[in-house]
Write a protein that holds these residues in place. Structure first.
Motif, PDB file in Angstrom:
ATOM      1  N   LEU A   1      24.888  34.595  55.297  1.00 30.03           N
ATOM      2  CA  LEU A   1      23.521  35.123  55.326  1.00 30.03           C
ATOM      3  C   LEU A   1      22.730  34.644  54.105  1.00 30.03           C
ATOM      4  O   LEU A   1      21.581  34.223  54.212  1.00 30.03           O
ATOM      5  CB  LEU A   1      23.548  36.660  55.357  1.00 30.03           C
ATOM      6  CG  LEU A   1      24.078  37.287  56.654  1.00 30.03           C
ATOM      7  CD1 LEU A   1      24.476  38.748  56.442  1.00 30.03           C
ATOM      8  CD2 LEU A   1      23.019  37.182  57.754  1.00 30.03           C
TER       9      LEU A   1
ATOM     10  N   SER B   1      16.917  42.153  60.787  1.00 30.49           N
ATOM     11  CA  SER B   1      16.678  41.262  61.919  1.00 30.49           C
ATOM     12  C   SER B   1      17.778  40.208  62.015  1.00 30.49           C
ATOM     13  O   SER B   1      18.231  39.864  63.096  1.00 30.49           O
ATOM     14  CB  SER B   1      15.280  40.646  61.790  1.00 30.49           C
ATOM     15  OG  SER B   1      15.330  39.262  61.578  1.00 30.49           O
ATOM     16  N   LEU B   2      18.266  39.724  60.875  1.00 31.42           N
ATOM     17  CA  LEU B   2      19.333  38.716  60.907  1.00 31.42           C
ATOM     18  C   LEU B   2      20.659  39.297  61.375  1.00 31.42           C
ATOM     19  O   LEU B   2      21.430  38.650  62.075  1.00 31.42           O
ATOM     20  CB  LEU B   2      19.526  38.090  59.519  1.00 31.42           C
ATOM     21  CG  LEU B   2      18.348  37.337  58.902  1.00 31.42           C
ATOM     22  CD1 LEU B   2      18.786  36.635  57.632  1.00 31.42           C
ATOM     23  CD2 LEU B   2      17.750  36.330  59.879  1.00 31.42           C
TER      24      LEU B   2
ATOM     25  N   MET C   1       1.512  37.565  48.064  1.00 25.62           N
ATOM     26  CA  MET C   1       1.098  38.781  48.769  1.00 25.62           C
ATOM     27  C   MET C   1       0.404  39.761  47.817  1.00 25.62           C
ATOM     28  O   MET C   1       0.086  40.883  48.213  1.00 25.62           O
ATOM     29  CB  MET C   1       2.314  39.472  49.405  1.00 25.62           C
ATOM     30  CG  MET C   1       3.226  38.588  50.230  1.00 25.62           C
ATOM     31  SD  MET C   1       2.415  37.885  51.678  1.00 25.62           S
ATOM     32  CE  MET C   1       2.304  39.354  52.725  1.00 25.62           C
TER      33      MET C   1
ATOM     34  N   PHE D   1      -0.832  43.494  54.880  1.00 26.01           N
ATOM     35  CA  PHE D   1      -0.073  42.273  55.142  1.00 26.01           C
ATOM     36  C   PHE D   1       1.431  42.457  55.011  1.00 26.01           C
ATOM     37  O   PHE D   1       2.207  41.881  55.768  1.00 26.01           O
ATOM     38  CB  PHE D   1      -0.588  41.129  54.279  1.00 26.01           C
ATOM     39  CG  PHE D   1      -1.964  40.709  54.698  1.00 26.01           C
ATOM     40  CD1 PHE D   1      -2.124  39.894  55.802  1.00 26.01           C
ATOM     41  CD2 PHE D   1      -3.086  41.180  54.059  1.00 26.01           C
ATOM     42  CE1 PHE D   1      -3.378  39.538  56.245  1.00 26.01           C
ATOM     43  CE2 PHE D   1      -4.359  40.829  54.487  1.00 26.01           C
ATOM     44  CZ  PHE D   1      -4.504  40.004  55.582  1.00 26.01           C
TER      45      PHE D   1
ATOM     46  N   PHE E   1      13.721  41.928  57.137  1.00 27.05           N
ATOM     47  CA  PHE E   1      14.278  40.570  57.249  1.00 27.05           C
ATOM     48  C   PHE E   1      15.795  40.642  57.458  1.00 27.05           C
ATOM     49  O   PHE E   1      16.339  40.068  58.401  1.00 27.05           O
ATOM     50  CB  PHE E   1      13.914  39.808  55.968  1.00 27.05           C
ATOM     51  CG  PHE E   1      14.748  38.604  55.654  1.00 27.05           C
ATOM     52  CD1 PHE E   1      14.575  37.423  56.365  1.00 27.05           C
ATOM     53  CD2 PHE E   1      15.688  38.637  54.640  1.00 27.05           C
ATOM     54  CE1 PHE E   1      15.347  36.306  56.071  1.00 27.05           C
ATOM     55  CE2 PHE E   1      16.458  37.533  54.332  1.00 27.05           C
ATOM     56  CZ  PHE E   1      16.290  36.357  55.058  1.00 27.05           C
TER      57      PHE E   1
ATOM     58  N   ARG F   1      21.060  31.053  53.762  1.00 31.51           N
ATOM     59  CA  ARG F   1      19.781  30.639  54.349  1.00 31.51           C
ATOM     60  C   ARG F   1      18.816  30.163  53.261  1.00 31.51           C
ATOM     61  O   ARG F   1      17.944  29.359  53.530  1.00 31.51           O
ATOM     62  CB  ARG F   1      19.159  31.790  55.120  1.00 31.51           C
ATOM     63  CG  ARG F   1      19.753  31.938  56.512  1.00 31.51           C
ATOM     64  CD  ARG F   1      18.997  32.993  57.256  1.00 31.51           C
ATOM     65  NE  ARG F   1      19.382  33.040  58.648  1.00 31.51           N
ATOM     66  CZ  ARG F   1      20.513  33.535  59.117  1.00 31.51           C
ATOM     67  NH1 ARG F   1      21.412  33.997  58.292  1.00 31.51           N
ATOM     68  NH2 ARG F   1      20.743  33.555  60.414  1.00 31.51           N
TER      69      ARG F   1
ATOM     70  N   LEU G   1       2.627  43.849  58.143  1.00 33.78           N
ATOM     71  CA  LEU G   1       2.705  42.838  59.197  1.00 33.78           C
ATOM     72  C   LEU G   1       3.952  41.970  59.042  1.00 33.78           C
ATOM     73  O   LEU G   1       4.561  41.553  60.024  1.00 33.78           O
ATOM     74  CB  LEU G   1       1.447  41.967  59.195  1.00 33.78           C
ATOM     75  CG  LEU G   1       0.121  42.692  59.436  1.00 33.78           C
ATOM     76  CD1 LEU G   1      -1.022  41.691  59.546  1.00 33.78           C
ATOM     77  CD2 LEU G   1       0.192  43.552  60.683  1.00 33.78           C
ATOM     78  N   MET G   2       4.354  41.685  57.798  1.00 33.78           N
ATOM     79  CA  MET G   2       5.614  40.957  57.577  1.00 33.78           C
ATOM     80  C   MET G   2       6.766  41.726  58.193  1.00 33.78           C
ATOM     81  O   MET G   2       7.601  41.168  58.900  1.00 33.78           O
ATOM     82  CB  MET G   2       5.909  40.822  56.070  1.00 33.78           C
ATOM     83  CG  MET G   2       5.358  39.601  55.396  1.00 33.78           C
ATOM     84  SD  MET G   2       5.699  39.676  53.608  1.00 33.78           S
ATOM     85  CE  MET G   2       7.253  38.752  53.517  1.00 33.78           C
TER      86      MET G   2
ATOM     87  N   PRO H   1      13.076  33.905  52.044  1.00 33.32           N
ATOM     88  CA  PRO H   1      12.023  34.072  53.059  1.00 33.32           C
ATOM     89  C   PRO H   1      11.104  35.270  52.807  1.00 33.32           C
ATOM     90  O   PRO H   1       9.960  35.261  53.239  1.00 33.32           O
ATOM     91  CB  PRO H   1      12.818  34.259  54.354  1.00 33.32           C
ATOM     92  CG  PRO H   1      14.079  33.497  54.131  1.00 33.32           C
ATOM     93  CD  PRO H   1      14.413  33.749  52.679  1.00 33.32           C
TER      94      PRO H   1
ATOM     95  N   ALA I   1       6.713  43.965  60.536  1.00 34.28           N
ATOM     96  CA  ALA I   1       6.611  43.987  61.999  1.00 34.28           C
ATOM     97  C   ALA I   1       7.066  42.662  62.593  1.00 34.28           C
ATOM     98  O   ALA I   1       7.729  42.622  63.631  1.00 34.28           O
ATOM     99  CB  ALA I   1       5.183  44.303  62.412  1.00 34.28           C
ATOM    100  N   THR I   2       6.722  41.553  61.929  1.00 28.24           N
ATOM    101  CA  THR I   2       7.099  40.236  62.450  1.00 28.24           C
ATOM    102  C   THR I   2       8.618  40.101  62.526  1.00 28.24           C
ATOM    103  O   THR I   2       9.153  39.508  63.450  1.00 28.24           O
ATOM    104  CB  THR I   2       6.494  39.137  61.559  1.00 28.24           C
ATOM    105  OG1 THR I   2       5.071  39.307  61.561  1.00 28.24           O
ATOM    106  CG2 THR I   2       6.825  37.745  62.086  1.00 28.24           C
ATOM    107  N   TRP I   3       9.324  40.686  61.555  1.00 26.28           N
ATOM    108  CA  TRP I   3      10.793  40.663  61.603  1.00 26.28           C
ATOM    109  C   TRP I   3      11.358  41.800  62.467  1.00 26.28           C
ATOM    110  O   TRP I   3      12.570  42.013  62.492  1.00 26.28           O
ATOM    111  CB  TRP I   3      11.365  40.745  60.182  1.00 26.28           C
ATOM    112  CG  TRP I   3      11.371  39.427  59.477  1.00 26.28           C
ATOM    113  CD1 TRP I   3      11.855  38.240  59.962  1.00 26.28           C
ATOM    114  CD2 TRP I   3      10.893  39.133  58.149  1.00 26.28           C
ATOM    115  NE1 TRP I   3      11.707  37.242  59.018  1.00 26.28           N
ATOM    116  CE2 TRP I   3      11.117  37.763  57.902  1.00 26.28           C
ATOM    117  CE3 TRP I   3      10.299  39.911  57.146  1.00 26.28           C
ATOM    118  CZ2 TRP I   3      10.772  37.146  56.699  1.00 26.28           C
ATOM    119  CZ3 TRP I   3       9.958  39.302  55.953  1.00 26.28           C
ATOM    120  CH2 TRP I   3      10.184  37.927  55.732  1.00 26.28           C
ATOM    121  N   GLY I   4      10.482  42.570  63.088  1.00 31.24           N
ATOM    122  CA  GLY I   4      10.955  43.606  64.002  1.00 31.24           C
ATOM    123  C   GLY I   4      11.147  44.971  63.376  1.00 31.24           C
ATOM    124  O   GLY I   4      11.594  45.909  64.041  1.00 31.24           O
TER     125      GLY I   4
END
Lengths: 455, 455
Positions: free
Chosen positions: B70, B146-147, B417, B166, B143, B73, B169-170, B104, B172-175
């Motif tokens: 992990l 999600s992985l 950010m 923002f 993050f 990455r 939103l980060m 990330p 949310a983008t990773w769930g």
């Protein structure tokens, strides 16, 4: 750890020369009212050392030692093997991506920004002007100017200036002076504001302001800089593909079967692809796919013509794929792909059958972006999701065919400054825009009297 | 290129064990109403494999192969030599920084997030809850979940939830599922909202909600996760310093003379510093400097006491430097450094004379951040600017003394950010906050009846 995810290079392994595709691919000349444009005519716009690169027919051009030093702040960039994305797709294909998001500005743009800043500085220039839409290029140039010691002036399309304050703050942090365009700082800007005080601005207007401020500097110490389209920009970006070749070799891959990049003006795609185009010209079997939004289909639905690169028609005619310089693309989130034209070198390579362009709608792209973020971990820029979506299409095809292909794409930038698009996608508020044929036809009316490129 | 800017490591060179400072430094136990807290009492809050790490006295703890996968990455992260910053200061000192901004999520936080997610998954847990202030930790945990394939619930302090969309939103983008705290999803949240419907929320409230949701899951499949303070978090972060040691050796440095990191809960600082503390305990002469905001002077002006880690006093007492659990720091921009307490291991190391903490006001930090952005190129997080400011102080001192010292600091995260703080700084709208003695004294009243740690 049996799986190595990242193939890295030492600074000492950085390429020492850029690859110039113009040596292997003939493009029609820039055209002015008097015929082909001579190099010296560009003098007020670009420094002559960059104009020389624009016209160069040399295949290999040395990267100055100092430019390598600037690039080495974040280069060489890693090449990743996308094991988790492969697994999620269930493909036998091997997927690699070159990670250009590791630059301080978050994309591939600084590769040419630092080179341009350095060449201008060498030429005695004190200040660079440019335009920016969403702000990716403006921040890259601010970054570069701050490292090299140049003033930087950015004309940012007013609607983006108001709606995307964070990009503007990035530029300011690096010392760049970013103003909303149209502005009161140029004749052209003033003339627009008199007629349309509430205009949201456009990239065309911003380009005009940036060029005007450069060419009217009474001391002659200002030049214009741009982030895509021209040959010297493509040249500077080839370091991406040249590094990648060394990395694929380290990974034990004899060749890449498919090469993918998103293309707006063409620079990140060209950067990765051109060194492989060289191999293709020399007989290697490679599929090369530039990807564009279905709503701005420059490569897939527009003709190869002479057209203006700018809306204000200030600069010479360029032979390229173009939707017409008045074309206004639908408001998709991938702002960097909303350009009516395409790099002349990329356009000519398409005409010559060296590339197979593809267009994809934005919802499929965001789905690909989310899958990538949840598997590989990095949130892609909206532009980059186009390359990912095409990669997934190809990986699925390889699955159907049962072939272990090597697919390579350019991860051109991260999406941390562009999260609103993801928000809209996740909330089901995004839509795809179909572009009727007649809109394309109507826009091409404006250039029907232009000469046609002789190929 | 004679100057090599980045010392890199292959994935195969990643450390295979974390360093546990608890083996070399005795800390007083966590304390509950019945005396020292036994490991099993933490069962409803953390999975037992992490509780075991929290209590471990083993010096070296194996990093599981899957956790290395992990981490790979983005790890190993580069170590940079800050040539341009050195030049700008005119110092004979050699400045190195470990670049944790390449993850990330943009900071060091994922180092422990992926480890915690993995250990929870191994233990059969299905969902993690946590709190977040500015959002750095919440995005790192989203993050990681999600992985690894876990549900992730983040309670975000309402005022940040509204002001910093923002980060949300980060997540949310990773769930990740991020809600404003106080929320209607917990008894505690509801009780607060009944009394104070318009409360801006606080980290204390958010912690209480996250813990409540974890411990009340009827299926027992939810646990709580946190991003700093505890021993296992410090442990996971030591990969930073362990990599750095290999990199300094590659750079030809026999040792670092000065080691610097910013410290809020202590995790990025500990991550870099603890492996060097081990050397210091074993006789090497190193100066180790944790840096905090002058307006939240936990290490420099607060006593070493037993106090609650959370405002709601739900968790056991911790022996640490603390300003009192009711202390509300002034609204500086480095949100990650606005914590009333400090990691027990860092606190004890200070008591034992192994570290020399320092506090700096935010304007000096932003000046340092701008100088860094304009020389080295990366825009630092507001927290990270504290480490840079202290580095500049030490580099100037080395200049006065004419000594070629090796200064090493942790570049804990980028500031992409968090650009609003830079905007305010550049517009002259930032101020420094002096903290009168009586405010500290008053806040310590709340814990005057608590036991004192025996050292």
């Amino acid at each position: 750890m049996t799986k190595i995810r990242k193939i890295i290079l030492e600074e000492s392994e950085m390429p020492r020369q850029w690859y110039n595709l113009a040596a292997d691919l003939k493009t029609p000349p820039y055209m002015g009212p008097e015929g082909p444009v001579k190099p010296e005519e560009w003098g007020p716009v670009f420094p002559m050392n960059l104009v020389e690169q624009e016209y160069s027919q040399e295949r290999w051009i040395d990267i100055p030692e100092e430019v390598l030093g600037l690039l080495s702040r974040w280069r060489p960039s890693p090449l990743h093997r996308a094991y988790e994305l492969e697994k999620a797709i269930g493909t036998p294909a091997k997927i690699y991506y070159k990670n250009e998001s590791v630059s301080p500005a978050g994309s591939h743009k600084p590769n040419t920004a630092v080179a341009q800043a350095w060449y201008n500085k060498q030429f005695g220039i004190k200040k660079l002007t440019t335009e920016t839409g969403a702000g990716q290029w403006g921040s890259a140039l601010s970054f570069a100017c701050s490292l090299v010691g140049l003033e930087c002036k950015i004309f940012m399309v007013r609607i983006s200036f108001d709606q995307k304050p964070f990009r503007k703050l990035m530029m300011a942090t690096w010392g760049g002076n970013c103003v909303a365009s149209p502005s009161n700082e140029t004749k052209f800007g003033k003339s627009i504001l008199e007629k349309m005080p509430d205009t949201p601005g456009s990239l065309g207007m911003a380009i005009s302001e940036a060029i005007e401020q450069a060419v009217t500097d009474p001391k002659g110490e200002t030049r214009y800089s741009l982030g895509s389209v021209t040959n010297f920009v493509m040249l500077h970006q080839t370091i991406i593909g040249l590094e990648t070749k060394k990395q694929l070799e380290k990974a034990g891959e004899k060749k890449a079967d498919i090469i993918i990049g998103c293309a707006g003006g063409g620079s990140n795609f060209a950067g990765l692809a051109f060194p492989f185009v060289y191999d293709k010209i020399n007989g290697t079997d490679i599929e090369i796919i530039p990807v564009e939004p279905a709503s701005c289909p420059t490569m897939t639905r527009a003709p190869y013509v002479y057209d203006n690169g700018d809306t204000a028609m200030m600069v010479p005619l360029v032979a390229m794929h173009s939707l017409g310089h008045n074309f206004v693309p639908p408001p998709i989130h991938a702002g960097g792909l909303r350009y009516h034209g395409m790099s002349p070198l990329v356009s000519k390579a398409i005409i010559d059958g060296l590339m197979a362009p593809r267009s994809i709608h934005q919802i499929e792209c965001y789905e690909a972006g989310i899958l990538f973020a949840k598997t590989e971990g990095i949130i892609p820029a909206p532009e980059t999701t186009h390359a990912i979506a095409a990669t997934i299409q190809e990986a699925k095809k390889a699955k159907e065919e049962g072939k272990e292909k090597v697919i390579l794409f350019n991860f051109s930038g991260h999406g941390l400054m562009d999260l609103l698009g993801y928000d809209k996608f996740l909330n089901g508020e995004l839509k795809d825009y179909e572009l009727p044929d007649n809109i394309i036809k109507d826009n091409l009316e404006a250039i029907k009297d232009y000469p046609l490129p002789q190929v």
